[in-house]
Design an enzyme around this catalytic site. Structure first.
Site, PDB file in Angstrom:
ATOM      1  N   ASP A 107       1.052  -1.347   0.181  1.00  0.00           N
ATOM      2  CA  ASP A 107      -0.064   0.110  -0.024  1.00  0.00           C
ATOM      3  C   ASP A 107       1.045   1.104  -0.078  1.00  0.00           C
ATOM      4  O   ASP A 107       1.978   1.287   0.271  1.00  0.00           O
ATOM      5  CB  ASP A 107      -1.015   0.092   1.201  1.00  0.00           C
ATOM      6  CG  ASP A 107      -0.345  -0.218   2.510  1.00  0.00           C
ATOM      7  OD1 ASP A 107       0.719   0.741   2.942  1.00  0.00           O
ATOM      8  OD2 ASP A 107      -0.206  -1.049   3.324  1.00  0.00           O
ATOM      9  N   GLU A 166      22.125 -22.124 -18.262  1.00  0.00           N
ATOM     10  CA  GLU A 166      21.189 -21.225 -17.488  1.00  0.00           C
ATOM     11  C   GLU A 166      22.031 -20.195 -16.877  1.00  0.00           C
ATOM     12  O   GLU A 166      21.296 -18.990 -17.122  1.00  0.00           O
ATOM     13  CB  GLU A 166      20.328 -22.157 -16.359  1.00  0.00           C
ATOM     14  CG  GLU A 166      19.475 -22.977 -17.036  1.00  0.00           C
ATOM     15  CD  GLU A 166      18.786 -23.886 -15.986  1.00  0.00           C
ATOM     16  OE1 GLU A 166      17.843 -24.163 -15.878  1.00  0.00           O
ATOM     17  OE2 GLU A 166      19.692 -24.520 -15.170  1.00  0.00           O
TER      18      GLU A 166
END
Ligand code: GLA
Length: 729
Positions: free
Chosen positions: A533, A613
């Site tokens: 928030d 990777e």
């Protein structure tokens, strides 16, 4: 521009919107208009007519067309004949529950003032504001309605200060931050963001009911995974790119409530603020109460337009300016790499791998303190478990820094484990009801942050670590919902203040720590995105968006979050596959593209990766660093509509000068003999020619926006395409 006051008419103007109020002959402050900009007096909209069962003030018995039940109001109260949703419920010491606010005075404000004890939209000395003072004469309750105008971002910030200027004690049962009445006809729908742990902020679009009310909110002690303190009202035909919408965002991290409903004639009221169910605030003579701020915005450019207003205000005026253009570290977090199982050696190995792959920081997550071997013990004992670690935190940090990395640490300050030294010495520091066993969550209790001594204890414990150990970053967690919100330090008639005092305590602690350690980067977290928030963003410029790190799930979570919050605030990491939450395997490229639209980092053990990777990760980090300016400060567009069942998700960033764009597309369902995935780009300059770096294609902004772009059908599991379009001149 800015603020105009004329004959009781108050106009707040931003670049594209007008917000207007007017006092009437009774002194009632009427809401007049909030919408597309005009310079007119819009009060002709407020027509009056006699409606049966809508009562009249005593002195107006002969004019039945005047009723508080039908007039659009700016800060409606309960008890005096307005049967719609109240913004204020106040009870006087004599038991009376009727409150009637009438206009007293108004003045312009120069310079933004932070609401006492709370975070606020920052602004500066040139920010213009308006204060309107209303008063209930019988109670002696003075209400200051405070407005600030952020013209450029199309934002209005509202809050309310209530002051007991009478002789009686007043109990506030509800004190909303914002209330607004819309004329009949518009808006008709509400979009709210519901969710759960591991799937936060899902937009849901609902019709606003007549004669009733729908609400969203949280009583969990935090803003919560379950219902974000941000909602949008819009028209039925509003889409991502067209139509009117109004955003309401509370700058608050505690219990909140957003309510809306249409009255007997179809006029819509919207009210939002602290949740009244867990709120009762006693105002003795002379006392004041300050509500959190609400951040309002209007857009007639659809939901994308509204989101960009919020992204701008959060980047410019909510997060601390020092982080605005700072490069957030690319971090490796230890949680999904090793959970509670680590020691000095394993952490230094992780650090070595992180450095080798080009990352900036190692974050040591949960498990380094007290006797914490799992999630049942130790919260509150914020001293290093040197036996487990094999060294002190200071030594570990030194060794990590010696490798050329920064060091970050996880804490969960507002909690207490029953099995902790802190609980054994201060059982009354936990929230719990007298005579009852408390509800536990993740085996832990909640520390009573309303108490000064718990705040001081945490300030000292955390300062002690930060003084002794070189730490650039803190992950600040909160891992359960609150219950038994009873403080052993407050008297019986103030228990209804505990939930809000808790949040004030947390804000105060964060404020003190950041004053002392201004360079400390704090990432907010609450079991992922349970406290995402604007209140937390004031202190913590990034927040871990979700514990769900699966890139395909993150498409929804980050998309939902983007309605109110900019991507640069969303904590997002590439994690291992099969994913620990879903078991799904997603290509590294896709995982990288999704995490890049957030703060970017990794959450895995690189030692378990293949060489290919690792090469991919090195490249990923390089391209993240290259695109960082546009990802952090570019305009963000969702390229699909809410609830559209496309087989892919697409979104893009456009640089502020519109010279480049980064377009992302991830296939969530690949089909045989599929249609060409099709999107229309947004925000480009129609007159510029853009070249795609990846394919060499050249097209005008007009072509890409009006005609769109088609991809060849995608192939494989969860494929992703990222295209960088750069202006030719
Ligand atoms: C929460 C966080 C996770 C991790 C754990 C540690 O769930 O969201 O990222 O830090 O706590 O216990």
């Amino acid at each position: 521009m800015g603020i105009r006051i004329r004959d009781g008419l108050f106009s707040l103007e931003t670049k594209n919107s007008l917000y207007q109020m007017k006092t009437d002959e009774e002194g009632l402050l009427n809401h007049v208009y909030y919408g597309r900009k005009t310079t007119d007096d819009m009060s002709y909209l407020n027509r009056r007519i006699d409606r049966a069962f809508s009562g009249n003030p005593y002195d107006r018995q002969d004019d039945r067309s005047y009723s508080t039940d039908t007039l659009p109001q700016e800060y409606p109260t309960g008890g005096a004949g307005d049967y719609r949703i109240p913004a204020l419920l106040a009870e006087a010491g004599n038991g009376s529950r009727t409150c009637e606010l009438r206009f007293e005075s108004a003045r312009k404000l120069q310079g933004k003032v932070k609401p006492a004890g709370l975070p606020g939209v920052r602004g500066n000395e040139s920010t213009e504001g308006l204060e309107i003072i209303l008063r209930d004469k019988v109670y002696g309750l003075t209400v200051h309605l405070i407005y600030y105008v952020f013209e450029e971002q199309d934002i209005i910030v509202r809050s309310v200060r209530l002051e007991n200027t009478g002789a009686m004690t007043i109990c506030l049962r509800k004190a909303a931050s914002v209330s607004i009445d819309f004329a009949c006809g518009s808006p008709r729908e509400l979009i709210h963001f519901h969710g759960r742990h591991n799937m936060e902020r899902n937009p849901e679009r609902l019709s606003i009911p007549k004669g009733g009310c729908i609400s969203a909110g949280s009583t969990r002690g935090t803003s919560s995974h379950h219902s974000n303190p941000y909602v949008i009202l819009c028209n039925r035909n509003t889409t991502e790119n067209e139509g009117e919408c109004w955003g309401f965002m509370l700058m608050y991290s505690g219990n909140h409530l957003e309510e809306t409903g249409a009255d007997q004639m179809g006029s819509v009221r919207f009210v939002a603020g602290i949740h009244p169910e867990t709120f009762r605030w006693k105002l003795e003579k002379g006392d004041e109460f300050q509500t959190p701020e609400a951040i309002l915005s209007y857009s007639d450019g659809g939901l994308n337009g509204l989101s960009r207003n919020y992204h701008r205000i959060i980047r410019d005026e909510v997060i601390h300016p020092k982080w605005k253009n700072a490069e957030a570290p690319v971090l490796l977090n230890s949680w999904e790499a090793s959970y509670f199982n680590f020691d000095k050696e394993s952490l230094l190995n992780l650090a070595g791998e992180a450095k080798e792959l080009g990352m900036d920081m190692l974050v040591l997550d949960d498990g380094w303190f007290g006797k914490r071997e799992d999630d049942t013990t130790g919260l509150g004992d914020w001293t290093c478990n040197e036996k487990k670690l094999g060294c002190s935190l200071a030594e570990l940090s030194e060794k990590i820094h010696a490798k050329g990395l920064k060091f970050g640490l996880w804490v969960e300050p507002e909690m207490i484990s029953e099995d902790s030294d802190l609980y054994r010495s201060h059982p009354d520091w936990a929230l719990s009801d007298p005579g009852r066993k408390p509800v536990v969550g993740r085996n832990q209790l909640v520390l009573d942050m309303s108490r000064q001594e718990t705040q001081d204890y945490l300030y000292n414990a955390l300062s002690d670590i930060l003084d002794k150990v070189k730490i650039e970053y803190i992950k600040w967690d909160f891992n359960r919902s609150m219950a038994n919100i009873y403080s052993h330090a407050l008297p019986e008639d103030r228990q209804g203040e505990t939930a809000h005092r808790f949040i004030l305590g947390t804000y105060s602690l964060l404020e003190r720590l950041l004053e002392r350690y201004p360079d400390l980067l704090i990432e907010g977290c609450s079991g992922g995105g349970g406290r995402f928030d604007a209140g937390m963003l004031y202190y913590t410029p990034q927040i871990w968006c979700s514990d769900d790190t699966d890139a395909i799930e993150r498409l929804e979570i980050q998309r939902g979050t983007s309605y109110g919050y900019p991507p640069c605030t969303m904590g997002a990491h590439v994690s291992a596959c099969p994913n620990h939450q879903t078991g799904r395997t997603v290509p590294m490229k896709t995982r990288g593209i999704v995490a890049m639209s957030g703060t970017f980092g990794y959450e895995m053990n690189p030692a378990l990766l293949t060489e290919n990777e690792k090469t991919e990760i090195r490249e990923q980090i390089k391209s993240f660093r290259r695109f960082r300016p546009i990802l952090a400060n570019g305009d963000y567009y969702r390229l699909d509509e809410i609830g559209e069942t496309a087989d892919f998700t697409a979104w893009m960033f456009v640089s502020p000068d519109r010279r480049e764009a980064l377009v992302n597309l991830v296939g969530s369902h690949v089909r045989a003999n599929a249609a060409f995935p099709y999107i229309r780009l947004k925000g480009l300059d129609p007159d510029r020619m853009y070249r795609a770096e990846e394919t060499g294609e050249i097209a005008s902004g007009a072509a890409l926006m009006y005609g769109g772009y088609t991809y060849f059908p995608l192939n494989g599991d969860y494929p992703a395409v990222q295209m960088h379009w750069v202006s030719e001149k």
